[in-house]
Design a protein around this motif. Structure first.
Motif, PDB file in Angstrom:
ATOM      1  N   ASP A  95     -22.802  34.383  40.432  1.00 37.89           N
ATOM      2  CA  ASP A  95     -22.254  32.896  40.599  1.00 37.89           C
ATOM      3  C   ASP A  95     -22.091  32.793  42.437  1.00 37.89           C
ATOM      4  N   VAL A 143     -16.057  41.292  44.727  1.00 35.12           N
ATOM      5  CA  VAL A 143     -17.025  40.575  45.653  1.00 35.12           C
ATOM      6  C   VAL A 143     -17.558  41.846  46.332  1.00 35.12           C
ATOM      7  N   ARG A 170     -21.291  30.278  43.803  1.00 39.07           N
ATOM      8  CA  ARG A 170     -19.248  30.373  44.450  1.00 39.07           C
ATOM      9  C   ARG A 170     -18.677  31.436  45.227  1.00 39.07           C
ATOM     10  N   PHE A 171     -19.169  32.768  45.479  1.00 39.85           N
ATOM     11  CA  PHE A 171     -19.330  33.865  45.429  1.00 39.85           C
ATOM     12  C   PHE A 171     -20.093  34.202  45.926  1.00 39.85           C
TER      13      PHE A 171
END
Ligand code: ADP
Ligand code: ASP
Ligand code: MG
Length: 411
Positions: A182, A390, A184-185
């Motif tokens: 992803d 994360v 976004r992360f």
């Protein structure tokens, strides 16, 4: 030219300005001579807003009424987009799910498409109209409005592409394609040129929200070429297809992750042949989806069975287990929330037994403890603390060299 199904997600139609932009893109493709069926989502985060309104009224919204409510979101978009096209002199018509002939089973909130009666859409295409269909919704055998589960507009689009024998299905969204993870992360995430149906299916099931898992299933089963691209940036997207090319030497293609995982342990169950079957048939009777399962023998007479569920189903899970305490004959239930599942995915893993070991090594080096593991031929999943999620994804992304562009090898 070609019959194409295009789908525009929530962000892509999030404002009237964005709807105008989408109308321009459709107009351009239409004037090039393509037959177009367009599937749209509700504007921006409006589905979330509708859910919040229902939850402000009741803790347990009636499932039929919830579907009645949520399907209004998509209905707003189809009407506005159709008006924008008509304004541009393009003949277009909007259809809700039932008007488009999307027939589903009766499971409100998570209905499955069973059949599509394409008569109306075919007739409109025949009259050279652009057909705008509300995503995420259908009608059940007993004439009730249903929804296909969050993110389900992707599935509407691919199922329509299959039923209409479209040349391809184009999914337009707020990223430029399917990334290694992803974006976004993880800043280092890299866009993939192509990915196989099987790899994408695993990624989608394991939490990569860019495509609804059932959409990938339809694409694979009906051989629909699927493209994911940006609705805003003109850039080549990602093609999802049967295995055609592999990136040289890359065993892991992507990393998927999801949070809100809870581990439930049913402690002190009798160590008998049918204990597992009894436990899981109890859960399935209550429509509880269970993910990773681990069984531990505590002594010769007892076992503890642990499994994961999503945080939102924890209350239902506990209540189903409590109701069945007599029948299951366990000692107690324990649970641990605040967990995440991090998975590595890649077809090349089948022939590379060391990959799981490498994954565990990377996590150990980050001092991340692994609570559960599950593997298949093309994935390894680990359950870890949500706080480490994360960091784990970034470390794995680097260790498996996913940021690096490698030469393409055509098989
Ligand atoms: P839409 O509203 O267009 O359906 P979604 O929010 O459902 O868009 O899906 C797009 C989002 O999926 C991206 O913004 C991105 O954060 C997320 N995503 C998760 N995993 C991936 C991935 N591997 N590649 C690309 N996007 C991903
Ligand atoms: N509007 C629905 C949702 O937000 C369906 C979709 O966008 O695919 O989940
Ligand atoms: Mg989506």
């Amino acid at each position: 030219m070609a019959r194409i199904v295009q789908k525009y997600g929530g962000t892509s139609v999030g404002t009237v300005e964005r709807i105008k932009h989408v109308a321009n893109r459709i107009a351009e493709s239409f004037t090039q001579g393509n037959d177009l069926v367009i599937v749209v989502s509700a504007m921006g985060k409006s589905t979330d807003t509708l859910v919040e309104m229902a939850q402000a009224l009741t803790e347990n919204p009636n499932k039929r009424e919830m579907d009645m409510l949520l399907t209004t979101g998509e209905q707003v978009t189809i009407a506005l987009l159709t008006m924008a096209l008509l304004e541009r002199g393009i003949d277009a018509i909007s259809y809700t799910g039932w008007q488009a002939g999307i027939e589903t089973d009766t499971q409100h909130g998570n209905a499955q498409i069973q059949d599509i009666n394409t008569t109306k859409i075919e007739a409109a295409l025949h009259q050279n109209q652009v057909v705008i269909v509300a995503g995420f919704q259908g009608i059940s055998q007993d004439s009730q409005i249903t929804t296909l589960g969050r993110g389900g507009s992707d599935t509407t689009a691919v199922a329509l592409a299959a039923a209409l024998q479209a040349k391809r299905c184009e999914i337009y969204t707020d990223v430029t394609g399917v990334f290694t993870t992803d974006p976004r992360f993880v800043k280092a995430a890299r866009k993939l040129h192509s990915i196989s149906y099987d790899e994408m299916l695993e990624m989608a099931h394991l939490g990569a929200g860019v495509l609804h898992p059932r959409a990938v299933e339809f694409a694979k089963n009906y051989d629909v070429p699927l493209v994911v691209a940006s609705s805003m940036v003109e850039e080549e997207g990602t093609i999802i297809e049967e295995v055609v090319s592999v990136e040289k030497g890359l065993v892991v293609r992507g990393i998927a992750f999801e949070n809100d995982v809870t581990k439930v342990s049913v402690v002190g169950l009798p160590n008998e042949m049918n204990t597992l079957a009894r436990l899981f048939s109890t859960l399935s009777r209550h429509f509880i989806n269970v993910d990773i399962i681990v069984q531990n023998e505590t002594d010769s007479e007892h076992v503890t069975i642990s499994f994961t569920v999503t945080q939102s189903t924890l209350t239902d899970t506990i209540s189903a287990l409590e109701k069945a305490q007599m029948e299951l004959n366990y000692e107690n239930i324990e649970y641990e929330s605040g967990l995440a599942k991090v998975s590595i995915v890649g077809s090349g893993m089948v022939s590379n037994p060391g990959v799981a070991a490498q994954m565990f090594d990377v996590l150990a080096n980050e001092a991340i403890s692994i609570k559960m593991v599950s593997t298949s031929e093309i994935k390894v999943s680990t359950v870890i603390s949500e706080d480490d999620m994360v960091i784990a994804v970034e470390a794995l992304h680097e260790a498996f060299q996913l940021a690096e562009e490698v030469a393409h090898e055509v098989l």
